[in-house]
Design a protein around this motif. Structure first.
Motif, PDB file in Angstrom:
ATOM      1  N   MET A 234       0.837  -1.203   0.000  1.00 59.29           N
ATOM      2  CA  MET A 234       0.000   0.000   0.000  1.00 59.29           C
ATOM      3  C   MET A 234       0.869   1.249   0.000  1.00 59.29           C
ATOM      4  N   THR A 235       0.224   2.385  -0.232  1.00 55.83           N
ATOM      5  CA  THR A 235       0.971   3.636  -0.319  1.00 55.83           C
ATOM      6  C   THR A 235       1.690   3.973   0.986  1.00 55.83           C
ATOM      7  N   THR A 236       1.199   3.434   2.090  1.00 55.35           N
ATOM      8  CA  THR A 236       1.924   3.512   3.354  1.00 55.35           C
ATOM      9  C   THR A 236       1.304   2.508   4.314  1.00 55.35           C
ATOM     10  N   ASP A 237       1.867   2.377   5.503  1.00 59.30           N
ATOM     11  CA  ASP A 237       1.354   1.393   6.456  1.00 59.30           C
ATOM     12  C   ASP A 237      -0.079   1.746   6.858  1.00 59.30           C
ATOM     13  N   PRO A 238      -1.049   0.886   6.527  1.00 59.81           N
ATOM     14  CA  PRO A 238      -2.444   1.207   6.842  1.00 59.81           C
ATOM     15  C   PRO A 238      -2.720   1.303   8.339  1.00 59.81           C
ATOM     16  N   ARG A 239      -1.798   0.778   9.156  1.00 58.26           N
ATOM     17  CA  ARG A 239      -2.007   0.928  10.605  1.00 58.26           C
ATOM     18  C   ARG A 239      -1.786   2.376  11.047  1.00 58.26           C
ATOM     19  N   ILE A 240      -0.952   3.105  10.268  1.00 58.28           N
ATOM     20  CA  ILE A 240      -0.675   4.496  10.618  1.00 58.28           C
ATOM     21  C   ILE A 240      -1.598   5.448   9.854  1.00 58.28           C
ATOM     22  N   VAL A 241      -1.845   5.107   8.592  1.00 59.87           N
ATOM     23  CA  VAL A 241      -2.689   5.964   7.750  1.00 59.87           C
ATOM     24  C   VAL A 241      -3.834   5.107   7.188  1.00 59.87           C
ATOM     25  N   PRO A 242      -5.007   5.194   7.802  1.00 58.48           N
ATOM     26  CA  PRO A 242      -6.113   4.323   7.373  1.00 58.48           C
ATOM     27  C   PRO A 242      -6.486   4.520   5.903  1.00 58.48           C
ATOM     28  N   GLU A 243      -6.267   5.722   5.347  1.00 57.58           N
ATOM     29  CA  GLU A 243      -6.660   5.923   3.946  1.00 57.58           C
ATOM     30  C   GLU A 243      -5.603   5.441   2.947  1.00 57.58           C
ATOM     31  N   ILE A 307       4.967   8.865  -7.196  1.00 55.16           N
ATOM     32  CA  ILE A 307       5.188   8.350  -5.844  1.00 55.16           C
ATOM     33  C   ILE A 307       4.558   6.987  -5.660  1.00 55.16           C
ATOM     34  N   ARG A 308       5.313   6.071  -5.104  1.00 54.64           N
ATOM     35  CA  ARG A 308       4.767   4.752  -4.811  1.00 54.64           C
ATOM     36  C   ARG A 308       4.368   4.657  -3.355  1.00 54.64           C
ATOM     37  N   GLY A 309       5.158   5.234  -2.504  1.00 50.21           N
ATOM     38  CA  GLY A 309       4.779   5.079  -1.112  1.00 50.21           C
ATOM     39  C   GLY A 309       5.631   5.867  -0.156  1.00 50.21           C
ATOM     40  N   ILE A 310       5.190   5.849   1.085  1.00 48.45           N
ATOM     41  CA  ILE A 310       5.900   6.552   2.153  1.00 48.45           C
ATOM     42  C   ILE A 310       6.153   5.534   3.260  1.00 48.45           C
ATOM     43  N   THR A 311       7.408   5.463   3.674  1.00 48.35           N
ATOM     44  CA  THR A 311       7.761   4.463   4.680  1.00 48.35           C
ATOM     45  C   THR A 311       8.481   5.131   5.845  1.00 48.35           C
ATOM     46  N   ALA A 312       8.605   4.393   6.925  1.00 46.77           N
ATOM     47  CA  ALA A 312       9.337   4.904   8.085  1.00 46.77           C
ATOM     48  C   ALA A 312      10.271   3.819   8.585  1.00 46.77           C
ATOM     49  N   ILE A 313      11.522   4.174   8.829  1.00 44.52           N
ATOM     50  CA  ILE A 313      12.452   3.230   9.470  1.00 44.52           C
ATOM     51  C   ILE A 313      12.686   3.702  10.886  1.00 44.52           C
ATOM     52  N   GLU A 446      11.413  10.923  16.624  1.00 43.52           N
ATOM     53  CA  GLU A 446      10.499   9.780  16.740  1.00 43.52           C
ATOM     54  C   GLU A 446       9.068  10.197  17.087  1.00 43.52           C
ATOM     55  N   LYS A 447       8.932  11.208  17.937  1.00 46.25           N
ATOM     56  CA  LYS A 447       7.581  11.589  18.362  1.00 46.25           C
ATOM     57  C   LYS A 447       6.761  12.189  17.211  1.00 46.25           C
ATOM     58  N   ASP A 448       7.447  12.671  16.174  1.00 46.91           N
ATOM     59  CA  ASP A 448       6.738  13.284  15.040  1.00 46.91           C
ATOM     60  C   ASP A 448       6.494  12.309  13.891  1.00 46.91           C
ATOM     61  N   ALA A 449       7.017  11.072  14.011  1.00 43.01           N
ATOM     62  CA  ALA A 449       7.075  10.210  12.828  1.00 43.01           C
ATOM     63  C   ALA A 449       5.696   9.891  12.226  1.00 43.01           C
ATOM     64  N   ASP A 450       4.767   9.459  13.062  1.00 44.53           N
ATOM     65  CA  ASP A 450       3.461   9.065  12.511  1.00 44.53           C
ATOM     66  C   ASP A 450       2.749  10.256  11.880  1.00 44.53           C
ATOM     67  N   GLU A 451       2.825  11.386  12.575  1.00 42.94           N
ATOM     68  CA  GLU A 451       2.180  12.602  12.054  1.00 42.94           C
ATOM     69  C   GLU A 451       2.832  13.022  10.730  1.00 42.94           C
ATOM     70  N   ALA A 452       4.147  12.852  10.644  1.00 47.96           N
ATOM     71  CA  ALA A 452       4.862  13.213   9.416  1.00 47.96           C
ATOM     72  C   ALA A 452       4.402  12.324   8.260  1.00 47.96           C
ATOM     73  N   VAL A 453       4.287  11.032   8.520  1.00 48.63           N
ATOM     74  CA  VAL A 453       3.838  10.107   7.460  1.00 48.63           C
ATOM     75  C   VAL A 453       2.436  10.488   7.006  1.00 48.63           C
ATOM     76  N   ARG A 454       1.563  10.765   7.972  1.00 51.28           N
ATOM     77  CA  ARG A 454       0.187  11.132   7.614  1.00 51.28           C
ATOM     78  C   ARG A 454       0.157  12.419   6.798  1.00 51.28           C
ATOM     79  N   ALA A 455       0.926  13.417   7.225  1.00 51.08           N
ATOM     80  CA  ALA A 455       0.904  14.717   6.542  1.00 51.08           C
ATOM     81  C   ALA A 455       1.436  14.574   5.115  1.00 51.08           C
ATOM     82  N   ILE A 456       2.527  13.844   4.941  1.00 52.32           N
ATOM     83  CA  ILE A 456       3.100  13.683   3.598  1.00 52.32           C
ATOM     84  C   ILE A 456       2.139  12.901   2.710  1.00 52.32           C
ATOM     85  N   HIS A 457       1.547  11.861   3.285  1.00 50.40           N
ATOM     86  CA  HIS A 457       0.600  11.046   2.509  1.00 50.40           C
ATOM     87  C   HIS A 457      -0.545  11.913   1.994  1.00 50.40           C
ATOM     88  N   ARG A 458      -1.084  12.708   2.885  1.00 45.29           N
ATOM     89  CA  ARG A 458      -2.206  13.574   2.514  1.00 45.29           C
ATOM     90  C   ARG A 458      -1.790  14.549   1.411  1.00 45.29           C
TER      91      ARG A 458
END
Ligand code: ADP
Ligand code: ASP
Ligand code: MG
Length: 463
Positions: A234-243, A307-313, A446-458
């Protein structure tokens, strides 16, 4: 057909797997099934091993009982044949006795070796495969199991072994083809191999995907299917970004990049055995078997998005070598990288500011203390002369990678990414473009990671 931990997570799930396998077998295909351990089992085994080494075996008996129950529940739910049920109950109990023995030995020794880690860590796959094979037979699907330590020959790099392809091809064909030609489904363990001497190894955490493509390549399969718990890559981890959306087709390179940069859905080495053979991989969902999922192929159809996707390490550290005396001195970067290379530390990302006063690299956190120590030693004279002020690590950071083959040639992607983060007031610690043509990477707290993924995805993934 590889089925992951959630897909074999209980009797009902395994019964569902049997139906998916049946559909392929009934369509006249020869099928090799690769199974992961039941979900959570590998983690439980390795945690028990670690506790034992640390002198803590208070929970060992309970862990053994829990694992026994988990597997006996499947036997009792799915195996009708009385003899088979008794045999499986006995072999499962014996295997868990051995687990207890191994942990007790490690408790006495007080130290875990990589070889012991593989002996214990591989147990989950070895427990479930005979049970599932019998469940298939009971469901009327002729099946025969073989443990993959008899199929996949590896080097002796325990915990992260690599297959020896020629030997593996020979053994896998010799063992699996007769089963298939006999009209049975072959069922085998993911994650596991053995050295030439027959000592058990594992391919690294999440390695069952790799098992599937190693065997697919060895057998010249028509395709490799990786069945998991989401609708493909998927375009990113659906657990972090439901859309997050399914990518219908991606290239081998993009799949490798996405997984290397943290898309857990496939193991980073999965595509290695099949890409050169141009063998398609499909990622499918056992919870929604009719969904087409993702096809990984050489030349995917263009879908209009760079863009294919957004990931986080995660679990990485940013190492910085800094000092005013570094400016304009040739060979500094080369020394930094050869020092970490000598320690066999993998560098995930590199960045240098244009002022040349520092060089930053991102590595796995587990390697950070060693990297700091060896770099400090390498530059001890420069540090004494204060040309280099310090070598230090920033922990609790995450690399966010935006992956896609069109990123470098499409203007505005970077601007949109940075704009999205600015909009959320997320600070960017470091930036890199160019570890390959496929990605733009940045480091955030680290504390910003999920929000960053969501914002970039959007901001950049178009519906
Ligand atoms: P399995 O046990 O089947 O191997 P994993 O848990 O290893 O399954 O991998 C599947 C999980 O990967 C999904 O549940 C999902 O949360 C996660 N994941 C992370 N990134 C992605 C992505 N880009 N696309 C799909 N899934 C992803
Ligand atoms: N069971 C192994 C693990 O948890 C391998 C896998 O699931 O792919 O790492
Ligand atoms: Mg996995």
């Amino acid at each position: 057909m590889k089925f992951g931990g959630t897909s074999v997570g209980g009797a009902e799930r395994i019964a569902g797997v049997a139906e998916i396998v049946r559909a392929e077998a009934n369509a006249g295909k020869q099928v090799v099934v690769v199974l992961s351990a039941m979900s959570g089992v590998t983690n439980t085994l390795l945690a028990a091993l670690k506790d034992s080494a640390n002198g803590n075996i208070a929970k060992l008996l309970q862990t053994r009982e829990d694992l026994l129950k988990k597997h006996l529940d499947v036997i009792n739910a799915l195996v009708r044949d009385e003899n088979a049920r008794q045999t499986l109950t006995a072999t499962t109990t014996n295997a868990l006795d051995r687990f207890e023995d191994l942990c007790s030995s490690i408790y006495v020794l007080g130290e875990i070796t990589p070889r012991a880690t593989d002996a214990v860590g591989s147990l989950g796959e070895r427990l479930i495969v005979p049970i599932a094979a019998q469940a298939f037979n009971d469901a009327g699907i002729p099946a025969q199991w073989v443990a993959a330590n008899e199929l996949i020959v590896t080097d002796d790099d325990f915990v992260a072994a690599s297959p020896l392809l020629d030997e593996t091809r020979e053994q896998a064909r010799a063992k699996l083809l007769p089963i298939l030609e006999n009209g049975s489904v072959a069922v085998t363990t993911g994650f596991i191999g053995a050295t030439k001497k027959g000592i058990l190894t594992t391919l690294g955490r999440g390695g069952s995907d790799y098992t599937a493509t190693i065997l697919g390549a060895a057998l010249d399969a028509d395709e490799v299917q990786i069945w998991t718990d989401v609708n493909g890559v998927m375009t990113t981890d659906p657990r972090i970004v439901p859309e997050a959306m399914t990518l219908p087709e991606i290239s081998y390179g993009e799949a490798a990049e996405l997984s290397y940069f943290g898309a857990k859905v496939i193991h980073p080495k999965t595509i290695l055995p099949v890409a050169a053979k141009n063998m398609p991989i499909r990622i499918l969902n056992t919870f929604e078997p009719t969904h087409p999922g993702t096809r990984i192929v050489r030349e995917p159809k263009p879908n209009g998005s760079p863009i294919r996707g957004i990931t986080a390490i995660r679990n990485v550290s940013l190492i910085t070598v800094e000092g005013r005396g570094m400016q304009g001195v040739p060979g500094m970067a080369a020394r930094v990288f050869s020092t970490v290379a000598r320690e066999q530390i993998n560098v995930l990302m590199i960045s240098q500011s244009s002022s040349e006063q520092n060089i930053c690299l991102v590595i796995e956190s587990a390697n950070a203390p060693r990297a700091i120590e060896t770099l400090a030693h390498e530059f001890r004279h420069e540090m004494a002369a204060q040309n280099i002020e310090r070598v230090w690590a920033q922990e609790k950071i995450v690399i966010i990678a935006v992956v896609g083959s069109g990123i470098k040639t499409t203007p505005g992607v970077a601007a949109n990414v940075f704009g999205a983060l600015a909009g959320k007031a997320i600070n960017i610690i470091a930036i890199a473009q160019g570890s390959s043509e496929y990605n733009l990477s940045l480091v955030v707290d680290e504390k910003d990671a999920d929000e960053a993924v969501r914002a970039i995805h959007r901001a950049i993934v178009k519906k």
